[in-house]
Scaffold this motif. Structure first.
Motif, PDB file in Angstrom:
ATOM      1  N   GLY A  62      17.194  -6.840 -15.402  1.00 14.69           N
ATOM      2  CA  GLY A  62      16.770  -5.508 -15.812  1.00 14.69           C
ATOM      3  C   GLY A  62      17.718  -4.377 -15.473  1.00 14.69           C
ATOM      4  O   GLY A  62      17.397  -3.209 -15.684  1.00 14.69           O
ATOM      5  N   VAL A  63      18.904  -4.689 -14.950  1.00 14.91           N
ATOM      6  CA  VAL A  63      19.841  -3.621 -14.585  1.00 14.91           C
ATOM      7  C   VAL A  63      20.674  -3.145 -15.773  1.00 14.91           C
ATOM      8  O   VAL A  63      21.321  -2.100 -15.710  1.00 14.91           O
ATOM      9  CB  VAL A  63      20.781  -4.057 -13.433  1.00 14.91           C
ATOM     10  CG1 VAL A  63      19.979  -4.330 -12.162  1.00 14.91           C
ATOM     11  CG2 VAL A  63      21.620  -5.268 -13.812  1.00 14.91           C
ATOM     12  N   GLY A  64      20.666  -3.939 -16.853  1.00 14.30           N
ATOM     13  CA  GLY A  64      21.358  -3.493 -18.068  1.00 14.30           C
ATOM     14  C   GLY A  64      22.578  -4.311 -18.462  1.00 14.30           C
ATOM     15  O   GLY A  64      23.423  -3.830 -19.218  1.00 14.30           O
ATOM     16  N   LYS A  65      22.663  -5.554 -18.004  1.00  4.83           N
ATOM     17  CA  LYS A  65      23.837  -6.372 -18.334  1.00  4.83           C
ATOM     18  C   LYS A  65      23.973  -6.587 -19.844  1.00  4.83           C
ATOM     19  O   LYS A  65      25.040  -6.362 -20.421  1.00  4.83           O
ATOM     20  CB  LYS A  65      23.760  -7.736 -17.616  1.00  4.83           C
ATOM     21  CG  LYS A  65      23.788  -7.605 -16.093  1.00  4.83           C
ATOM     22  CD  LYS A  65      23.718  -8.957 -15.384  1.00  4.83           C
ATOM     23  CE  LYS A  65      22.414  -9.711 -15.600  1.00  4.83           C
ATOM     24  NZ  LYS A  65      21.216  -9.012 -15.084  1.00  4.83           N
ATOM     25  N   SER A  66      22.879  -7.009 -20.472  1.00  3.39           N
ATOM     26  CA  SER A  66      22.950  -7.245 -21.921  1.00  3.39           C
ATOM     27  C   SER A  66      23.172  -5.928 -22.671  1.00  3.39           C
ATOM     28  O   SER A  66      23.901  -5.889 -23.666  1.00  3.39           O
ATOM     29  CB  SER A  66      21.673  -7.926 -22.417  1.00  3.39           C
ATOM     30  OG  SER A  66      21.483  -9.157 -21.755  1.00  3.39           O
ATOM     31  N   SER A  74      14.374  -3.925 -23.479  1.00  6.84           N
ATOM     32  CA  SER A  74      13.534  -3.048 -24.285  1.00  6.84           C
ATOM     33  C   SER A  74      13.242  -3.776 -25.592  1.00  6.84           C
ATOM     34  O   SER A  74      13.760  -4.853 -25.847  1.00  6.84           O
ATOM     35  CB  SER A  74      14.248  -1.733 -24.549  1.00  6.84           C
ATOM     36  OG  SER A  74      15.541  -1.985 -25.010  1.00  6.84           O
ATOM     37  N   LYS A 133      22.642   4.477 -21.886  1.00  2.00           N
ATOM     38  CA  LYS A 133      21.799   5.427 -22.633  1.00  2.00           C
ATOM     39  C   LYS A 133      22.582   6.677 -23.014  1.00  2.00           C
ATOM     40  O   LYS A 133      22.420   7.198 -24.112  1.00  2.00           O
ATOM     41  CB  LYS A 133      20.583   5.842 -21.794  1.00  2.00           C
ATOM     42  CG  LYS A 133      19.601   4.722 -21.538  1.00  2.00           C
ATOM     43  CD  LYS A 133      18.705   4.447 -22.743  1.00  2.00           C
ATOM     44  CE  LYS A 133      17.739   3.308 -22.443  1.00  2.00           C
ATOM     45  NZ  LYS A 133      17.765   2.194 -23.336  1.00  2.00           N
ATOM     46  N   ASP A 141      22.130   7.851 -15.616  1.00  2.00           N
ATOM     47  CA  ASP A 141      21.353   8.911 -16.282  1.00  2.00           C
ATOM     48  C   ASP A 141      20.015   9.149 -15.578  1.00  2.00           C
ATOM     49  O   ASP A 141      19.444  10.233 -15.664  1.00  2.00           O
ATOM     50  CB  ASP A 141      21.126   8.534 -17.760  1.00  2.00           C
ATOM     51  CG  ASP A 141      20.451   7.176 -17.917  1.00  2.00           C
ATOM     52  OD1 ASP A 141      19.276   7.125 -18.285  1.00  2.00           O
ATOM     53  OD2 ASP A 141      21.111   6.142 -17.655  1.00  2.00           O
ATOM     54  N   PRO A 157      20.939  -8.472 -10.693  1.00  2.76           N
ATOM     55  CA  PRO A 157      19.497  -8.639 -10.863  1.00  2.76           C
ATOM     56  C   PRO A 157      19.052  -8.480 -12.315  1.00  2.76           C
ATOM     57  O   PRO A 157      19.800  -7.972 -13.150  1.00  2.76           O
ATOM     58  CB  PRO A 157      18.905  -7.513 -10.010  1.00  2.76           C
ATOM     59  CG  PRO A 157      19.988  -7.079  -9.103  1.00  2.76           C
ATOM     60  CD  PRO A 157      21.272  -7.354  -9.813  1.00  2.76           C
ATOM     61  N   THR A 185      17.674  -7.293 -25.522  1.00  4.72           N
ATOM     62  CA  THR A 185      17.609  -6.690 -24.190  1.00  4.72           C
ATOM     63  C   THR A 185      16.153  -6.471 -23.795  1.00  4.72           C
ATOM     64  O   THR A 185      15.242  -6.704 -24.588  1.00  4.72           O
ATOM     65  CB  THR A 185      18.346  -5.338 -24.143  1.00  4.72           C
ATOM     66  OG1 THR A 185      17.677  -4.436 -25.009  1.00  4.72           O
ATOM     67  CG2 THR A 185      19.792  -5.492 -24.549  1.00  4.72           C
ATOM     68  N   THR A 196      17.329 -12.247 -20.504  1.00  2.00           N
ATOM     69  CA  THR A 196      18.304 -13.291 -20.811  1.00  2.00           C
ATOM     70  C   THR A 196      17.931 -14.564 -20.061  1.00  2.00           C
ATOM     71  O   THR A 196      17.678 -14.522 -18.866  1.00  2.00           O
ATOM     72  CB  THR A 196      19.709 -12.815 -20.378  1.00  2.00           C
ATOM     73  OG1 THR A 196      19.951 -11.553 -20.986  1.00  2.00           O
ATOM     74  CG2 THR A 196      20.786 -13.801 -20.784  1.00  2.00           C
ATOM     75  N   PRO A 251      21.636 -14.772 -16.829  1.00  2.00           N
ATOM     76  CA  PRO A 251      20.292 -14.315 -16.483  1.00  2.00           C
ATOM     77  C   PRO A 251      20.306 -13.607 -15.138  1.00  2.00           C
ATOM     78  O   PRO A 251      21.070 -13.981 -14.243  1.00  2.00           O
ATOM     79  CB  PRO A 251      19.485 -15.613 -16.389  1.00  2.00           C
ATOM     80  CG  PRO A 251      20.298 -16.644 -17.084  1.00  2.00           C
ATOM     81  CD  PRO A 251      21.725 -16.234 -16.922  1.00  2.00           C
ATOM     82  N   GLY A 252      19.478 -12.601 -14.990  1.00  2.00           N
ATOM     83  CA  GLY A 252      19.398 -11.893 -13.717  1.00  2.00           C
ATOM     84  C   GLY A 252      18.786 -12.778 -12.641  1.00  2.00           C
ATOM     85  O   GLY A 252      18.038 -13.699 -12.928  1.00  2.00           O
ATOM     86  N   ASN A 271      24.888   0.993 -12.858  1.00  2.00           N
ATOM     87  CA  ASN A 271      24.425   1.433 -14.182  1.00  2.00           C
ATOM     88  C   ASN A 271      23.188   2.343 -14.071  1.00  2.00           C
ATOM     89  O   ASN A 271      22.613   2.495 -13.002  1.00  2.00           O
ATOM     90  CB  ASN A 271      24.118   0.183 -15.025  1.00  2.00           C
ATOM     91  CG  ASN A 271      23.917   0.498 -16.490  1.00  2.00           C
ATOM     92  OD1 ASN A 271      24.599   1.367 -17.056  1.00  2.00           O
ATOM     93  ND2 ASN A 271      22.976  -0.183 -17.125  1.00  2.00           N
ATOM     94  N   LYS A 272      22.820   2.924 -15.180  1.00  2.00           N
ATOM     95  CA  LYS A 272      21.653   3.812 -15.314  1.00  2.00           C
ATOM     96  C   LYS A 272      21.822   5.110 -14.522  1.00  2.00           C
ATOM     97  O   LYS A 272      20.835   5.646 -13.992  1.00  2.00           O
ATOM     98  CB  LYS A 272      20.345   3.104 -14.888  1.00  2.00           C
ATOM     99  CG  LYS A 272      20.088   1.767 -15.589  1.00  2.00           C
ATOM    100  CD  LYS A 272      18.635   1.333 -15.501  1.00  2.00           C
ATOM    101  CE  LYS A 272      18.453  -0.094 -15.988  1.00  2.00           C
ATOM    102  NZ  LYS A 272      17.057  -0.540 -16.026  1.00  2.00           N
TER     103      LYS A 272
END
Ligand SMILES: Nc1nc2c(ncn2[C@@H]2O[C@H](COP(=O)(O)OP(=O)(O)OP(=O)(O)O)[C@@H](O)[C@H]2O)c(=O)[nH]1
Ligand SMILES: [Zn+2]
Length: 248
Positions: free
Chosen positions: A124-128, A144, A100, A74, A122, A142, A156, A174-175, A71-72
């Motif tokens: 903060g990688v964007g699962k939620s 942010s 994003k 971008d 982990p 999330t 989470t 949870p990560g 993910n990410k």
């Protein structure tokens, strides 16, 4: 993720029986899933390939289908090559996504249809964020500032089972970043490496562990570009770890 038999009482439900589990992971703590989508990000945080290889090994041991989600994208499109190279010839599908800029969200949604999938990876990688993109009505909090609360950073803290599409279920977990390999004989590790299994019939010894044996095709492939050198280095670290903890 347990399947249960229950009875209905005056004030609610009573669990009568927990059915036999099809599979069970301890990190994240889930059972009875069809597949795992291992989520990581190109940056914030950067991929930790040793951690990913351990997580993949644990999932292979439970015979889960494995889908990788990077993910990410971008943030840094160059790391895509590094990720592809690391998983060379493993056969794992890798989805390169961004919540994003809405890259490959439809593909993820499609892969989660008709199955029970656990998202693991982990913090903060964007699962939620991914779940929010494919099922906007969930509105999960999330990392942010959340749309509901507009304050603080959210992570989470427990595993949630959510419905997706017509007939899919997804578990947001949870990560976590530390991981022990489940109890395993070090000589069995190689059986869970699909990239190695492509070539291991060409090793000189049938029971080759691809460590110091002569005529090892895996080592040959590592030096000639058929197997990722980082995958192989991590394989050796995992073997060392299993030997050192005496859990073999
Ligand atoms: N640049 C970028 N940021 C993203 C993307 N997806 C998520 N983020 C951001 O990454 C941060 C963490 O996202 P979460 O969805 O909370 O991550 P998580 O994996 O669920 O984290 P835990 O709940 O702690 O396990 C938030 O600030 C998101 O806005 C993406 O595709 N690109
Ligand atoms: Zn070998």
């Amino acid at each position: 993720g347990d399947n249960i038999e229950f009875s209905i009482e005056k004030h609610g439900y009573v669990i009568e029986k927990i059915m036999k589990r099809k599979n069970k992971l301890s990190r994240p703590p889930v059972s009875n899933v069809d597949q795992v989508m291992i989520v990581f990000s190109v940056d914030f945080p950067k991929p930790n390939f040793l951690f990913l290889d351990k997580l993949i090994l644990n999932c292979e041991m439970e015979h889960l289908d494995i889908l990788l989600c990077c993910n990410k994208v971008d943030l840094d499109s160059n790391s895509v090559i590094e990720v592809r190279n690391h998983f060379l010839n493993t056969g794992y599908e890798i989805i390169f996504s961004s919540t994003k800029t809405n890259i490959d969200m439809a593909k993820i949604k499609n892969r989660l249809e008709n199955r029970t999938t656990v998202l693991a990876g982990p913090s903060g990688v964007g699962k939620s964020s991914i779940i929010n993109m494919i099922e906007p009505k969930m509105d999960l909090l999330t990392g942010s500032i959340s749309s509901k609360l507009r304050r603080g950073k959210h992570t989470t803290r427990h595993t949630e089972l959510l419905k997706t599409g017509k007939n899919g279920f997804v578990l947001d977990t949870p990560g976590f970043t530390s991981l022990e390999i489940e109890k395993l004989d070090f000589e069995e590790v190689k059986e869970f490496y699909p990239d190695f299994l492509n070539f291991s019939n060409l090793c000189k010894f049938k029971n080759c562990n691809h460590l110091n044996e002569p005529g090892c095709q895996i080592k040959h492939q590592v030096s000639t570009g058929g197997i990722s050198p980082t995958r192989y280095a991590n394989y050796k670290s995992i073997i060392d770890e299993l030997k050192n903890t005496g859990r073999y």
